[in-house]
Each structure stands twice: as structure tokens, then as C-alpha cells.
Design an enzyme around this catalytic site. Structure first.
Site, short mmCIF file in Angstrom:
data_model
loop_
_atom_site.label_atom_id
_atom_site.label_comp_id
_atom_site.label_asym_id
_atom_site.label_seq_id
_atom_site.Cartn_x
_atom_site.Cartn_y
_atom_site.Cartn_z
N ARG A 234 43.76 42.67 38.76
CA ARG A 234 44.34 43.77 39.53
C ARG A 234 45.66 43.30 40.11
O ARG A 234 45.77 42.17 40.58
CB ARG A 234 43.42 44.23 40.67
N GLU A 263 51.46 49.89 39.75
CA GLU A 263 51.36 50.36 38.36
C GLU A 263 51.05 51.85 38.22
O GLU A 263 51.35 52.45 37.20
CB GLU A 263 50.32 49.54 37.58
N HIS A 295 48.35 47.43 31.36
CA HIS A 295 46.91 47.59 31.59
C HIS A 295 46.18 47.95 30.28
O HIS A 295 45.50 48.96 30.20
CB HIS A 295 46.64 48.67 32.66
P1 NAD Z 1 32.55 40.59 37.61
O1 NAD Z 1 32.09 41.32 38.83
O2 NAD Z 1 31.58 40.33 36.51
O3 NAD Z 1 33.17 39.17 38.04
C1 NAD Z 1 33.99 39.01 39.13
C2 NAD Z 1 33.77 37.59 39.67
O4 NAD Z 1 34.67 37.37 40.73
C3 NAD Z 1 32.35 37.37 40.20
O5 NAD Z 1 31.79 36.19 39.63
C4 NAD Z 1 32.56 37.23 41.70
O6 NAD Z 1 31.62 36.35 42.33
C5 NAD Z 1 33.97 36.66 41.73
N1 NAD Z 1 34.60 36.81 43.03
C6 NAD Z 1 34.41 37.77 43.98
N2 NAD Z 1 35.15 37.50 45.06
C7 NAD Z 1 35.85 36.37 44.77
C8 NAD Z 1 36.78 35.59 45.51
N3 NAD Z 1 37.13 35.94 46.77
N4 NAD Z 1 37.28 34.49 44.92
C9 NAD Z 1 36.90 34.11 43.68
N5 NAD Z 1 36.00 34.81 42.94
C10 NAD Z 1 35.48 35.91 43.51
O7 NAD Z 1 33.82 41.38 37.09
P2 NAD Z 1 34.46 41.33 35.62
O8 NAD Z 1 33.83 42.35 34.77
O9 NAD Z 1 34.51 39.92 35.17
O10 NAD Z 1 35.94 41.87 35.94
C11 NAD Z 1 36.83 41.10 36.72
C12 NAD Z 1 38.01 41.97 37.09
O11 NAD Z 1 38.76 42.27 35.92
C13 NAD Z 1 37.64 43.35 37.65
O12 NAD Z 1 37.42 43.30 39.04
C14 NAD Z 1 38.82 44.19 37.30
O13 NAD Z 1 39.70 44.18 38.40
C15 NAD Z 1 39.47 43.46 36.14
N6 NAD Z 1 39.47 44.25 34.88
C16 NAD Z 1 40.66 44.45 34.23
C17 NAD Z 1 40.70 45.16 33.05
C18 NAD Z 1 41.98 45.36 32.26
O14 NAD Z 1 42.03 46.24 31.39
N7 NAD Z 1 43.02 44.59 32.49
C19 NAD Z 1 39.52 45.70 32.53
C20 NAD Z 1 38.33 45.45 33.20
C21 NAD Z 1 38.31 44.73 34.39
#
Ligand code: NAD
Length: 328
Positions: A234, A263, A295
Site C-alpha cells: 500500500r 494513487e 497497482h
Molecule cells: P496477510 O494478512 O496474509 O499478511 C500480512 C502480514 O503482515 C501478516 O503476516 C501480518 O502479521 C503482518 N503484519 C501486520 N502488521 C505488521 C507490522 N506492523 N509489521 C510487520 N508485519 C506486519 O496479507 P497478504 O495477503 O500477504 O497481503 C499483504 C498486503 O499486500 C495487503 O495488506 C495489501 O495491502 C497488499 N496487496 C497488494 C496487491 C496489489 O495488487 N499490489 C494485491 C493484494 C494485496
């Protein structure tokens, strides 16, 4: 159920219609994003279906609740754009698509890394102009480098394994450690150690009050000179102005971003004929060592199928009074 689908693109319609077998739900498509100005479009609908840049702040949630909406279905994993307290207050259920091909986003992060490391974006343009010179295209190996992964959830986990496959040393920070990854060779570190030791840093954690601007002038000051920073998570994780200063000082050697703080005014729109308004992104684009995609990390055939399937399943589960397991 009658669902107003906001921020619709041709691919949303195509995939949702395909999985809305026998038109079980009445899906009405709007190109407009959902925000306070457009909340009235939700009048007469029981649910709204939204994406990453729809803005469901308190006022918008209140407005759609007044219009009779009882369900918000997100076509994405992140839900930082929804005021969950307001949704609870106005008795609106919120469902999301928690996992829809973590491989799509993880592989996109790898694509950004390889493009920047081997300058293939420049090579592509050169060869098209019959310029076969290698001058200034020197790259670097991923093998043997230290890759720091912030957030080892679904996407970060896949990304770690790909980087291990490249022969990189993979270090990570997460509020919850993943025991499987430790067995496979990932070393968990403090955020400070990760910033100090990494040659490449890739962000895979959600945006929340703890992670907002986690990349700022103080954390950047700890990083190695010439570090590559990758953000497919994000935009708000990064203080873009601080990153811009670090790029100018050559502290950050390469920047690859698929997300950007401002964005919503830019991404998913064709602005090629418009006068640019966002000066910050204009300055970023001007750097030769910055690669920006709009994105598109999620944007694979497999992920679009999974998003559409889960979204329709979430709507049906809500209608049938069942637990989808995807409630936020
Ligand atoms: P997820 O919930 O499976 O994993 C997120 C991880 O971050 C978890 O292990 C959590 O414990 C950890 N986390 C939470 N707070 C934290 C902190 N303060 N410091 C370090 N780690 C922390 O999520 P995911 O499916 O792996 O997705 C991750 C991110 O990717 C989403 O939140 C979203 O913003 C982003 N995303 C982007 C796209 C894209 O098209 N670019 C698509 C999907 C998701």
C-alpha cells in the site's frame, strides 16, 4: 441480492458475470468510485461491491446505510479504505477476498526487482531503436544478496520462497513469525536490523496505524547506501517525499512501486491526454532508477477468477445467513 458494483472496469464485469451463474444476484455496474459524492447511486441496493480506491469513510458508510445498504463486499484483500467502526455502528457487514493468488503479487514484486536489477525496461527500448550497446546497462545478481521482507503473510511467504530459490539470504520482520519459513532458512530480525542489513527491501504488510510511513527519513537513514526498495503493498507505507530525497542523495539506489499514496486520482485511469496534476509522481517518474506500475500486482487471469468467485460466494453466504469465513 441487488448489488451496486463500483469502480467497474471491463474485466470486473467480465469475470463477475461469469461467476454469477444464472444471474443469481442482480449486479449493476457503475464506473464511478464509491465515495460521499456518489453514495446516492447505492440507493435501492442491499449491497455495494468495491475495490481498493473506493473511499468508505464514516460519512460514506452512514450515507449508504441510510440508502438501505447492509453489505459491503470488497474485491480485494486490504480493507484500510473502509471505516470498520462505522460499518459496525450502522450494522453493515464487511466481507473481503482474503487470498486470491498471493503468487500474482509476489511474482509482480519479483518482476519489479528483476527489471530494476537488470535494466530490462531500458534494454527493451534501446533494442527497438537498433541500439545494441550495453553501455550503462550493468546490473547485479540477486544470488548472494540479502533480501529483507516486511510482512510474511500469504504474499510475503511466497515471495520469501522465490527469493530463497534465487539463492538470496532472506531476512524478515513480522509481528508474528512463520515457523515454516524459519525451517526453510528465513531469519527473523528486528525492523532496525532488517533496514540495516538488506540490499533489497520488499514490503508485504498491511497499511494500518502502526505501519503508516514505516519507510521514512529515520528508517531510510539506517539502510545501506544503494538499497533497492520495493512496495507492492500500500502506498501509505512509504513517506514518498522522504523517499524522493533519498533517491536524490543516491541513498536509495532503486525504487519499484506498484502502489502510491495518492494513487486513487491516477491509477486505473488513462490520463495520457490530461495535464499532469500530481507533481510528486511526475518527479518520481523522471528518475531512471524508479519503476512504477499502476497497482497491477493482482492482475492475472488466475487472480481475477478467484476474486470474482470469492466475491459472489461472499454475497451468497451473506444472503443465505451463512458464515463465509471472509468477514472482516
Ligand atoms: P496477510 O494478512 O496474509 O499478511 C500480512 C502480514 O503482515 C501478516 O503476516 C501480518 O502479521 C503482518 N503484519 C501486520 N502488521 C505488521 C507490522 N506492523 N509489521 C510487520 N508485519 C506486519 O496479507 P497478504 O495477503 O500477504 O497481503 C499483504 C498486503 O499486500 C495487503 O495488506 C495489501 O495491502 C497488499 N496487496 C497488494 C496487491 C496489489 O495488487 N499490489 C494485491 C493484494 C494485496
Amino acid at each position: 441480492m441487488r448489488i451496486a458494483v463500483f469502480s467497474t472496469k471491463s474485466y470486473d464485469r467480465e469475470y463477475l458475470d461469469r461467476f454469477n451463474g444464472d444471474a443469481k444476484h442482480k449486479l449493476v455496474y457503475f464506473e464511478a468510485p464509491l465515495n460521499l459524492d456518489t453514495a446516492n447511486l447505492a440507493q435501492g441496493f442491499e449491497g455495494v461491491c468495491v475495490f481498493v480506491n473506493d473511499k468508505l469513510d464514516k460519512a460514506t458508510v452512514e450515507a449508504i446505510a441510510t440508502n438501505g445498504v447492509r453489505l459491503i463486499v470488497l474485491r480485494c484483500a486490504g480493507f484500510n479504505n473502509v471505516d470498520l467502526d462505522a460499518a459496525k455502528q450502522f450494522n453493515i457487514a464487511v466481507h473481503r477476498v482474503p487470498a486470491y493468488s498471493p503468487h500474482a503479487v509476489a511474482e509482480h514484486a519479483v518482476a519489479l526487482i528483476l527489471t530494476l536489477a537488470r535494466k530490462t525496461h531500458k534494454a527493451y527500448n534501446r533494442v527497438r531503436e537498433n541500439n545494441f550497446s550495453l553501455e550503462r546497462l550493468t546490473g547485479f545478481n540477486i544470488y548472494g544478496k540479502t533480501v529483507g521482507v516486511v510482512g510474511t503473510g500469504k504474499i510475503g511467504e511466497v515471495f520469501c520462497r522465490v527469493m530463497l530459490g534465487f539463492g538470496a539470504r532472506v531476512i524478515a520482520y513480522d509481528v508474528m513469525e512463520n515457523a515454516e519459513l524459519i525451517k526453510e532458512g528465513v531469519e527473523y530480525k528486528t525492523p532496525e536490523e532488517l533496514m540495516e542489513q538488506s540490499d533489497i527491501i520488499s514490503l508485504h504488510c498491511p497499511l494500518n496505524k502502526d505501519t503508516k510511513y514505516m519507510i521514512n527519513k529515520d528508517t531510510i537513514s539506517r539502510m545501506k547506501k544503494g538499497v533497492m526498495l520495493i512496495n507492492t503493498s500500500r502506498g501509505g507505507l512509504i513517506n514518498t517525499r522522504d523517499v524522493l530525497v533519498a533517491l536524490k542523495q543516491e541513498k536509495i539506489g532503486n525504487l519499484g512501486i506498484d502502489v502510491y499514496e495518492q494513487e486513487e486520482k491516477l491509477f486505473f485511469h488513462d490520463l495520457s491526454e490530461s495535464i499532469p496534476e500530481d507533481e510528486l509522481i511526475g518527479r518520481l517518474i523522471s528518475f531512471p532508477n524508479v519503476l512504477i506500475t499502476a497497482h497491477q500486482g493482482f492482475f492475472t487471469h488466475e487472480a481475477l477468477e478467484q476474486i470474482a468467485f470469492t466475491t459472489i460466494t461472499n454475497i451468497s453466504a451473506y444472503e443465505d445467513g451463512k458464515i463465509s469465513g471472509n468477514e472482516v
